[in-house]
Design a protein around this motif. Structure first.
Motif: not given
Length: 377
Positions: A205-207, A210, A212, A221, A254-257, A260, A325
């Motif tokens: 879930e975390l890349k 991202d 978070i 980030y 996670n603000y990118f999941s 974005p 984003d």
């Protein structure tokens, strides 16, 4: 030791020649296998130098030759050990020892081959396949496996070799179990982070990249997700290292999941004397123009407007647009606020500051109503 040739009888001479012939056959066989594998390797290499079969062939051709040669030596020695005449009588009782030595040697060769083959296979995968996959799980897991697997393979090989010569490995396993328990207790925090890292990595879930935010903790980030810790870069450009045990126990946003894109909501209020239809029209016009001209906005999402509350001094409303984003949310919100304020000012729509109406007692000023404004500090 000097060998008396006169002690060689016809039967022992035949046995010695047979042993030599067996050894010669296995030498020729090993050389032939080496040449065949080399020819196959060269032909495949001409077509594609990065094929997995090349890794397999290059990893086994040396050990296979050694194994065949050792087998030839074993057969030759056992042939001599069975001779009951002449100078070979002293070898009669050593056949079992020779076989035990060969078994240990064969296990050592096999262990080395498996370790070398797995290491090269993992390197081949990381070089040719890992970057094509949509997940970073293999990029993170395989380097760890590459370090751990050789130790595991050699440990298993050593236990098999010890067991093959008749030594019980049960006490060794029991000792390793007790020692492992003691080590586990000593490094409990490290193991906690490791297994939490396993959870974080396998979840996927975390890349890196991202944005978070930990509940009640830092935000930023993601720079990297490791086995012991996760590193994030805060908005102040500082590197924050978070133990994975804390990551596993915290609520992480996670603000990118799943994407974005993020919603931008601007709230405001206008005086009760304002034309509500005009307020809505102006706000939507400014939001639509901003969406069309800004590179930070999602073009195919229309703005949404709504009145939300009868406030003390204003009728409150909100307007919603979407940014590409998280960084875009700050730009869009600031720009939309400026646009709405400027347009309301030009159209004569008033955004009130807090106003209180006070009713004074009749004995002071009967029926009079004053409007007071809070003093600014």
């Amino acid at each position: 030791m000097n060998v008396d040739i006169s002690q060689l009888t016809d039967s022992s001479l035949v046995g010695a020649l047979t042993a030599g012939l067996l050894l010669a056959i296995f030498v020729v066989l090993s050389i032939s296998l080496r040449l065949i594998l080399a020819i196959i390797s060269r032909r495949i290499n001409k077509e594609n130098s990065d094929r997995l079969i090349l890794v397999f062939i290059d990893s086994i051709k040396g050990p296979v030759v050694l194994l065949v040669l050792s087998l030839g030596l074993l057969f030759a020695y056992l042939t001599l050990a069975k001779l009951e005449e002449g100078i070979f009588i002293s070898l009669n009782d050593t056949g079992d020892y020779a076989f035990q030595i060969w078994k240990v040697s064969a296990i050592a060769i096999a262990t080395f081959t498996v370790s070398h083959l797995t290491d090269r296979t993992i390197r081949w995968y990381l070089r040719n396949i890992a970057f094509k996959t949509s997940t970073t799980l293999d990029d993170t897991l395989l380097p760890i496996f590459r370090r751990v697997l050789p130790i595991t393979v050699y440990a298993i090989g050593a236990l098999i070799a010890i067991d093959s010569i008749g030594i019980s490995i049960s006490p060794i396993l029991a000792g390793l179990g007790i020692g492992g328990l003691a080590v586990a207790l000593a490094v409990q925090p490290t193991l906690s982070n490791f297994f939490a890292g396993t959870y974080v990595v396998t979840e996927g879930e975390l890349k890196p990249g991202d944005f978070i935010e930990l509940d009640g903790g830092p935000s930023g980030y993601v720079e990297s997700v490791g086995w012991r810790s996760t590193k994030i870069r805060s908005r102040f450009n500082n590197l924050v290292i978070i133990p994975n045990s804390k990551m596993a126990e915290s609520i992480v946003t996670n603000y990118f999941s799943p994407t974005p894109a993020m919603n931008v909501i601007v709230t405001c209020g206008v005086s009760y004397e304002s034309d509500m239809e005009a307020v809505e029209k102006i706000a939507l016009e400014e939001a639509s123009e901003l969406i069309e001209n800004s590179p930070h906005s999602i073009k195919n999402v229309d703005p949404f407007f709504g009145f939300s509350n009868f406030g003390d001094s204003n009728i409150d409303f909100f307007i919603f647009i979407q940014a590409v984003d998280r960084n875009g949310t700050f730009v869009l919100k600031s720009e939309l606020m400026k646009r709405i304020h400027a347009r309301f000012t030009s159209e004569g729509i008033e955004i009130n500051y807090p106003v209180r109406k006070l009713l004074l007692p009749e004995e002071l000023d009967a029926g009079s109503v004053f409007t007071s404004q809070p003093e600014e500090n």
